[in-house]
Design an enzyme around this catalytic site. Structure first.
Site, PDB file in Angstrom:
ATOM      1  N   ASP A  34       0.803  -6.593   6.286  1.00  0.00           N
ATOM      2  CA  ASP A  34       0.489  -5.657   7.368  1.00  0.00           C
ATOM      3  C   ASP A  34      -0.280  -6.360   8.495  1.00  0.00           C
ATOM      4  OD1 ASP A  34       0.389  -3.223   8.639  1.00  0.00           O
ATOM      5  OD2 ASP A  34      -1.395  -2.534   7.576  1.00  0.00           O
ATOM      6  N   HIS A  51       5.937  -9.928  14.349  1.00  0.00           N
ATOM      7  CA  HIS A  51       6.768 -10.083  13.145  1.00  0.00           C
ATOM      8  C   HIS A  51       7.271 -11.521  13.044  1.00  0.00           C
ATOM      9  CE1 HIS A  51       6.404  -5.888  12.518  1.00  0.00           C
ATOM     10  NE2 HIS A  51       7.222  -5.508  13.491  1.00  0.00           N
ATOM     11  N   LEU A 145       8.966 -19.480  -9.348  1.00  0.00           N
ATOM     12  CA  LEU A 145       8.477 -18.184  -8.853  1.00  0.00           C
ATOM     13  C   LEU A 145       9.638 -17.217  -8.596  1.00  0.00           C
ATOM     14  CD1 LEU A 145       5.877 -16.764  -7.324  1.00  0.00           C
ATOM     15  CD2 LEU A 145       7.165 -17.412  -5.301  1.00  0.00           C
TER      16      LEU A 145
HETATM   17  C1  FPP Z   1       3.532  -0.891   5.145  1.00  0.00           C
HETATM   18  O1  FPP Z   1       2.847  -0.396   6.156  1.00  0.00           O
HETATM   19  C2  FPP Z   1       3.852  -2.258   5.534  1.00  0.00           C
HETATM   20  C3  FPP Z   1       5.074  -2.743   5.443  1.00  0.00           C
HETATM   21  C4  FPP Z   1       6.212  -1.982   4.922  1.00  0.00           C
HETATM   22  C5  FPP Z   1       5.250  -4.139   5.818  1.00  0.00           C
HETATM   23  C6  FPP Z   1       6.068  -4.270   7.019  1.00  0.00           C
HETATM   24  C7  FPP Z   1       6.222  -5.720   7.252  1.00  0.00           C
HETATM   25  C8  FPP Z   1       6.941  -6.186   8.224  1.00  0.00           C
HETATM   26  C9  FPP Z   1       7.635  -5.268   9.136  1.00  0.00           C
HETATM   27  C10 FPP Z   1       7.031  -7.627   8.453  1.00  0.00           C
HETATM   28  C11 FPP Z   1       8.075  -8.283   7.668  1.00  0.00           C
HETATM   29  C12 FPP Z   1       7.765  -9.687   7.775  1.00  0.00           C
HETATM   30  C13 FPP Z   1       8.490 -10.697   7.268  1.00  0.00           C
HETATM   31  C14 FPP Z   1       7.975 -12.037   7.404  1.00  0.00           C
HETATM   32  C15 FPP Z   1       9.780 -10.518   6.580  1.00  0.00           C
HETATM   33  P1  FPP Z   1       3.429   0.768   7.039  1.00  0.00           P
HETATM   34  O2  FPP Z   1       3.050   0.433   8.423  1.00  0.00           O
HETATM   35  O3  FPP Z   1       4.865   0.989   6.756  1.00  0.00           O
HETATM   36  O4  FPP Z   1       2.594   1.964   6.414  1.00  0.00           O
HETATM   37  P2  FPP Z   1       1.424   2.785   7.076  1.00  0.00           P
HETATM   38  O5  FPP Z   1       2.088   3.616   8.132  1.00  0.00           O
HETATM   39  O6  FPP Z   1       0.852   3.575   5.930  1.00  0.00           O
HETATM   40  O7  FPP Z   1       0.438   1.792   7.636  1.00  0.00           O
END
Ligand code: FPP
Length: 269
Positions: A34, A51, A145
């Site tokens: 995040d 990102h 891994l």
């Molecule tokens: C959840 O928070 C966070 C995620 C689902 C992570 C999102 C990650 C990316 C978009 C980056 C991907 C990066 C790479 C390197 C592949 P949320 O914001 O969906 O939830 P919230 O609204 O509760 O904060």
């Protein structure tokens, strides 16, 4: 985006060593990556730039997890709720996940990483699914891994999908409803082999789990760090692993702890 051929092996394995005092290394680390958007906006950049910057962090953390002896690393790359983001960001994230998978799979394969996908098929771009399947096939015999990419993933959705399949099996007479146990449910999850999460880490200061690995994380140690994902790296992962080693896990089984009382004063003659 940088030329992927020239960035194939950018991770420096030398000069970075996990601290020797890492005692209890968690077998399964789950990470909510995040803070990309906030990292970028605070620099006058777009969320998309954030990102892009997160890709390097992911590779460095995978390298650090391998070095530390973590067996499973599971990362949240797109949730079932992330479709609510702007169409531009959703489009970017789908294409970005596809490109990261395509561009990094050889490198991860060379690191003996086994790649898995956890998530729902409906709505997921076909090109992303194809890259996920290619990566899974390429790396299926790897023994290092296991990196599970959660894309179009939601913890509640995973349980709903499992329950639907269990109900269908029961209806078809293949499963006795009275014999459904936690183990049965585990078998119907997206990646049944995925063990329980030991360390659940979220970057960027938010203290919630956001529908990530609900079933698998019931006894996970939760850790929230302020660093935004693009600034996170393997050294910070190792710090989290060291803090994990200091946690006392009880899994519901509590026992009396001897009190740390001060010693009585010595008798006076
Ligand atoms: C959840 O928070 C966070 C995620 C689902 C992570 C999102 C990650 C990316 C978009 C980056 C991907 C990066 C790479 C390197 C592949 P949320 O914001 O969906 O939830 P919230 O609204 O509760 O904060």
């Amino acid at each position: 985006m940088a030329d992927r051929k020239t960035t194939l092996l950018p991770v420096d394995w030398t000069g970075h060593t996990p601290p020797a005092e890492l005692t209890a290394v968690p077998a399964h680390v789950a990470i909510v990556m995040d803070g990309n958007g906030r990292w970028a906006n605070s620099r006058g950049l777009t969320r998309i730039e954030g990102h892009k910057a997160g890709e390097k962090a992911l590779l460095d953390v995978v390298a650090g997890a391998i070095q530390a002896g973590v067996k499973h690393l599971t990362v949240y790359a797109f949730s079932t709720e992330n479709w609510r983001r702007s169409p531009e960001e959703v489009r970017f994230l789908m294409g970005f996940n596809r490109d990261v998978l395509r561009g990094r799979r050889d490198q991860l394969h060379a690191w003996n990483v086994r790649m898995r996908w956890a998530g729902r098929k409906p709505r997921l771009w076909r090109s992303v699914l194809k890259e996920l399947q290619t990566a899974e096939t390429l790396t299926k015999h790897n023994t290092g891994l296991t990196l599970t990419m959660c894309i179009n993933y939601g913890g509640r959705g995973e349980l709903v999908d499992a329950v639907q399949q269990i109900a269908a099996a029961a209806q078809a007479g293949r499963l006795d409803p009275h014999r459904i146990t936690e183990k049965t449910i585990g078998k119907y999850l997206y990646v049944p082999e995925l063990p329980d999460v030991d360390l659940f880490l979220r970057t960027s200061g938010e203290m919630r789990t956001s529908n990530f690995l609900m079933w698998q994380s019931v006894y996970a140690e939760l850790m929230f760090v302020d660093t935004p994902w693009p600034d996170f790296n393997r050294e910070q992962l190792w710090q989290a692993l060291a803090a994990f080693g200091g946690r006392q896990r009880r899994f519901g089984g509590a026992v009396d702890q001897p009190a740390q009382l001060p010693s009585p004063p010595a008798p006076q003659n």
